[in-house]
Every structure is written in structure tokens, then in C-alpha cells.
Design a protein around this motif. Structure first.
Motif, mmCIF file in Angstrom:
data_model
loop_
_atom_site.group_PDB
_atom_site.id
_atom_site.type_symbol
_atom_site.label_atom_id
_atom_site.label_comp_id
_atom_site.label_asym_id
_atom_site.label_seq_id
_atom_site.Cartn_x
_atom_site.Cartn_y
_atom_site.Cartn_z
ATOM 1 N N ALA A 165 0.888 -1.315 0.165
ATOM 2 C CA ALA A 165 -0.075 -0.087 -0.012
ATOM 3 C C ALA A 165 0.903 1.370 -0.149
ATOM 4 C CB ALA A 165 -0.711 0.138 1.036
ATOM 5 N N GLY A 166 2.045 1.222 0.760
ATOM 6 C CA GLY A 166 2.719 2.504 0.901
ATOM 7 C C GLY A 166 3.358 2.704 -0.471
ATOM 8 N N GLY A 167 4.102 1.644 -1.205
ATOM 9 C CA GLY A 167 4.828 1.844 -2.467
ATOM 10 C C GLY A 167 3.666 2.345 -3.457
ATOM 11 N N TYR A 168 2.386 1.670 -3.474
ATOM 12 C CA TYR A 168 1.496 1.992 -4.614
ATOM 13 C C TYR A 168 1.031 3.512 -4.235
ATOM 14 C CZ TYR A 168 -2.869 2.165 -7.085
ATOM 15 O OH TYR A 168 -3.668 2.645 -7.976
ATOM 16 N N ILE A 169 0.742 3.997 -3.080
ATOM 17 C CA ILE A 169 0.320 5.261 -2.761
ATOM 18 C C ILE A 169 1.354 6.479 -3.004
ATOM 19 C CG2 ILE A 169 -0.532 7.081 -1.055
ATOM 20 C CD1 ILE A 169 -1.973 4.435 0.328
ATOM 21 N N ALA A 170 2.840 5.811 -2.882
ATOM 22 C CA ALA A 170 3.741 6.731 -2.854
ATOM 23 C C ALA A 170 4.077 6.979 -4.549
ATOM 24 C CB ALA A 170 5.019 6.234 -2.054
ATOM 25 N N ALA A 171 3.930 6.026 -5.006
ATOM 26 C CA ALA A 171 4.128 6.085 -6.653
ATOM 27 C C ALA A 171 3.108 6.946 -7.296
ATOM 28 C CB ALA A 171 4.201 4.665 -7.296
ATOM 29 N N ARG A 172 1.648 6.649 -6.881
ATOM 30 C CA ARG A 172 0.828 7.425 -7.585
ATOM 31 C C ARG A 172 0.551 8.982 -6.926
ATOM 32 N NH1 ARG A 172 1.452 3.452 -9.750
ATOM 33 N NH2 ARG A 172 0.311 2.050 -10.872
ATOM 34 N N VAL A 173 0.820 9.044 -5.902
ATOM 35 C CA VAL A 173 0.553 10.457 -5.165
ATOM 36 C C VAL A 173 1.866 10.841 -4.601
ATOM 37 C CG1 VAL A 173 -0.491 11.734 -3.679
ATOM 38 C CG2 VAL A 173 -1.924 9.676 -4.603
ATOM 39 N N ASP A 174 2.366 10.586 -3.190
ATOM 40 C CA ASP A 174 3.432 10.941 -2.758
ATOM 41 C C ASP A 174 3.623 10.208 -1.374
ATOM 42 O OD1 ASP A 174 2.128 12.302 -0.826
ATOM 43 O OD2 ASP A 174 2.640 14.389 -1.612
ATOM 44 N N TRP A 175 4.535 10.075 -0.773
ATOM 45 C CA TRP A 175 5.000 9.576 0.476
ATOM 46 C C TRP A 175 4.112 9.993 1.540
ATOM 47 C CZ3 TRP A 175 6.915 11.730 4.757
ATOM 48 C CH2 TRP A 175 7.722 12.874 4.516
ATOM 49 N N ARG A 176 4.102 11.112 1.650
ATOM 50 C CA ARG A 176 3.065 11.607 2.746
ATOM 51 C C ARG A 176 1.662 11.366 2.754
ATOM 52 N NH1 ARG A 176 6.110 16.046 4.736
ATOM 53 N NH2 ARG A 176 7.863 16.617 3.313
ATOM 54 N N MET A 177 1.134 10.986 1.511
ATOM 55 C CA MET A 177 -0.436 10.585 1.610
ATOM 56 C C MET A 177 -0.413 9.261 2.114
ATOM 57 S SD MET A 177 -3.329 11.133 1.023
ATOM 58 C CE MET A 177 -3.306 12.806 0.238
ATOM 59 N N ALA A 178 0.709 8.412 1.992
ATOM 60 C CA ALA A 178 0.329 7.162 2.404
ATOM 61 C C ALA A 178 0.747 6.965 3.940
ATOM 62 C CB ALA A 178 1.658 6.233 1.827
ATOM 63 N N PHE A 179 1.186 7.660 4.739
ATOM 64 C CA PHE A 179 0.895 7.919 5.920
ATOM 65 C C PHE A 179 -0.398 8.276 6.456
ATOM 66 C CE2 PHE A 179 5.816 8.565 6.119
ATOM 67 C CZ PHE A 179 6.153 7.217 7.100
#
Length: 429
Positions: A165-179
């Protein structure tokens, strides 16, 4: 260890939930526990690039920043859970650590994210030991190692989910949104958990005295006299130093030494955790219950064998030059190094009377996590930094190889714990 008090329990109590429902909810919470821990590993590269952090600083964020208060506060919070409500302590803890996970998204530098990770550790301090105790209350001794192994599936499932999930969200949006996403989801789970999970304290008839909840000092003194507790604790801590270190740095190794991008490394590591970790957890609990029922020493000897076999297999995977070969080589040792959780966690709970289970688990986790989680991630990162002038991008590979010696040490300590379990085991009435 305890003394009788004039207090009594009510004659009738609200209907308790089924053990499997409790176990399922505890598993869900534990999955979020490890999503919040492991997500930092897959996001290490973009965080380092954005905040200009070194491997040593990331090692502090992944280990010491989290472990410092997570390990130390777990003991008083477990004692509070033993004396009050285990389910309430877990619920409040879930809200706290999820909120601080979301707060990581606001970081603008090293100290910002350090303080947020410190907060995650504060919250998670109240989650694990009371969960172990609830499982001990709901499941009989003959099924406890397997139940604890099912609960411990939260480690590979949560780690895999955090990576993917972290990798997907970071790739599609950014690392901050993953948190932000994983933090909010954890908060939403909390009221559902509280609704479905309640304590399962032993009930007595009106007028019949019940035993007071044990004090922290009483439990600590009892465990201090049992060599098996020390061998199990330091054996687990040695394995955790290596295990947490490998889990945190493997995504970075895959990107630096194997040439994978963020999503490719997320899929690689996520599947290794999911397949290998799940198999190892269930296998360890199943074998532990069966062999341990014949001889208590097997609760330590089964993990010992797994560590001694797993270390050289990991080394072959780390040194492999092929992505496919490395994946195949990582699956088996990933399973083996997760075998210990069910048998060892069950054994620790049988070194004390039932009312002291959460406190005993927290004292075990204090040693395991303060050394293992606090030291392992930082040590591998620091060694990698020191080796970088010589090996460049391959420094992390050699740092991880050196770390595998900790699995061999863990195997030896677990072998030594076996005889002590025979003498220190507390049989249930």
C-alpha cells in the motif's frame, strides 16, 4: 505471588464474544500495528530524497525513534491492562498510534519525523502485550501456541500490506499521503474493535474471594529467577535485531543492488513476507503445540533449529545476482525466521500464573524490542554508512550479511532455553 482481597465478581456477566471473533479482531489491529511500522521501510528512498537523510538517520527513524518509548512504556501499560481492562488499553493505543502515523506526513525534516515516530511507539506500547494476555484468557493451553501464531500473522500480513500500500500510494501520489491513509484507517477500526472485544476475566460466585491482580514487581521477581526467561528473551532479541534490520533495509537493497524500482521492490518484498511469513507463523504454532505437549523444551528447540537453518539460506539470497533466484531463496528462510513467535510467546505466558500474563509478555517484549527493534535497524544502517566508502551502493549488501550472525546467536540461546522450560513451566489448573 498475590494475596486474596475481599472484592467479588458479579454473579452474571455480559455474554462474552466467541474466541475466534476476539482473535480475528486482535489480528486486524495487529495488522495495522505492522502496517504503521513497515510502511517506513518501503518509503525510505523517497523520504531520504525529500528530507536529505542518510542511512544512519533512517536507521534511527526505523528503530530507535520507535523502540525507545514503545519498549519502555509497554511494561507499565501491560501492568495497567492486567489490573484494569485489556481491551480498553488496546483500543486507546490503536487511536494514538494511528494518529501519530498520520502526523508523519507533516514532517519537514529529521526531527519532525523523529518525534512523530516516537509518538507511534508510545501508542503501540499498549497494543501487543495485552493482546497476548487476551488470547491466553480465551484459548486453552493446548491451543495457545497456534492461536498466538494466528495472531502473529499480523506481522507478515501487516508488513506486506504496508509495503504494497505504501509503495502504491507513494508511486501514485506521494509518500506523505501514504501515512495519512493508513493512519485514518486505523482510527476508524478502533470503535469496531471496542464493540466486539471484551475482557474474559475468570468469574467467581458472589461472596467468593478473587485473587488480586499481580504487581509488576512480583512478576519481575518471579521471571528473574527463571533462566529460561532470559535465554528466550535474549534469543528473541538477537533474532529481532537481524529480522527487523533485514525487513527495514531489504527494499533499499532491492533498489540499489538488484535494480528494482519502488513498485517492483514493493511487490518482491510484499510477496516474500506474505508467502514465507504466513507459512512460518502457522507452521511454528502447529509444531510447537504438538512437540511442546510432549516435552516443554521443544517450545525453544523448534525456533532454534529454524534460526540455524534460515541464516545461511538468507545469505545465499542476499548474494544472489538474479532477482528470480533471490526471490526463491528468500521465501524459505523468511518462513523459518518467523517460526519462533507462536512457541516462544506461549512459553513466556506459561512461566507465570494466568493473571500476570500481560505483564510477563511486556517484560519479554521490553528486552526483545529495545535490543532488537531499537538496535537492529540502526546497526545495519550505520554499518552500511561505514562501508560505503569501500563498497559504494553494495555496502548495504555486506552490512546485511554481517547481521545474519545474529540469527546463529539466537539459535544457540534458544537451545539453551529448552531445559529451563521443563523446570519453570507453570501448569494451569
Amino acid at each position: 505471588m498475590t494475596s486474596a482481597t475481599p472484592t467479588t465478581a458479579p454473579a452474571s456477566a455480559a455474554r462474552k464474544p466467541r474466541p475466534n471473533v476476539v482473535l480475528a479482531m486482535l489480528l486486524v489491529v495487529y495488522i495495522f500495528n505492522f502496517i504503521d511500522r513497515q510502511i517506513l521501510a518501503i518509503l525510505a528512498a523517497p523520504i531520504q530524497a525529500d528530507l536529505d537523510l542518510s542511512d544512519a538517520q533512517m536507521g534511527i527513524l526505523g528503530g530507535l525513534a520507535f523502540a525507545l518509548l514503545y519498549s519502555t512504556l509497554a511494561v507499565p501499560l501491560a501492568a495497567l491492562a492486567d489490573r484494569t481492562s485489556r481491551s480498553w488499553v488496546i483500543t486507546v493505543s490503536l487511536v494514538l498510534w494511528s494518529g501519530f502515523t498520520a502526523a508523519c506526513a507533516l514532517a519537514q525534516g529529521f526531527w519532525h519525523i523523529f518525534l512523530a515516530r516516537l509518538g507511534v511507539g508510545i501508542g503501540e506500547a499498549g497494543g501487543v502485550a495485552p493482546s497476548y494476555a487476551l488470547i491466553g484468557d480465551y484459548f486453552p493451553s493446548s491451543r495457545r501456541a497456534f492461536a498466538l501464531s494466528v495472531y502473529s500473522l499480523g506481522i507478515p500480513l501487516g508488513s506486506a500490506a504496508g509495503v504494497l500500500a505504501g509503495g502504491y500510494i507513494a508511486a501514485r501520489v506521494d509518500w506523505r499521503m501514504a501515512f495519512v491513509v493508513v493512519g485514518i484507517l486505523g482510527i476508524l477500526i478502533a470503535p469496531v474493535f471496542r464493540l466486539l472485544v471484551r475482557d474474559n476475566r475468570p468469574q467467581v460466585a458472589p461472596g467468593e474471594p478473587v485473587m488480586a491482580r499481580p504487581r509488576l514487581a512480583d512478576t519481575a521477581r518471579l521471571l528473574a529467577k527463571k533462566p529460561a526467561f532470559w535465554f528466550l528473551s535474549f534469543g528473541a532479541a538477537s533474532s529481532s535485531m537481524c529480522g527487523y534490520g533485514l525487513a527495514f533495509w531489504l527494499p533499499s537493497l532491492l533498489q540499489r543492488s538488484f535494480g528494482l524500482d519502488l513498485m517492483q521492490s514493493a511487490w518482491f518484498f510484499g510477496l516474500v513476507l506474505l508467502i514465507g511469513g504466513t507459512a512460518g507463523m502457522l507452521l511454528g504454532g502447529w509444531i510447537g503445540d504438538r512437540l511442546g505437549g510432549r516435552d516443554r523444551a521443544w517450545f525453544a528447540w523448534v525456533p532454534a533449529g529454524a534460526f540455524l537453518i534460515g541464516a545461511p539460506l538468507f545469505a545465499l539470497g542476499i548474494m544472489s545476482g538474479s532477482v528470480l533466484l533471490a526471490f526463491a531463496l528468500f521465501i524459505v528462510p523468511q518462513a523459518l525466521v518467523y517460526v519462533w513467535l507462536g512457541p516462544v510467546l506461549s512459553a513466556v505466558q506459561h512461566l507465570v500464573p494466568p493473571p500476570a500474563r500481560a505483564t510477563a509478555s511486556a517484560l519479554f517484549l521490553l528486552i526483545n524490542n529495545l535490543i532488537g527493534l531499537g538496535g537492529g535497524i540502526y546497526a545495519l544502517g550505520q554499518v552500511s554508512t561505514l562501508l560505503a566508502p569501500v563498497y559504494g551502493d553494495e555496502a548495504l549488501r555486506y552490512s546485511m550479511l554481517l547481521g545474519l550472525s545474529l540469527y546463529l546467536l539466537a539459535g544457540v540461546l534458544m537451545l539453551l532455553a529448552g531445559p529451563g522450560l521443563r523446570k519453570g513451566w507453570v501448569e494451569e489448573a
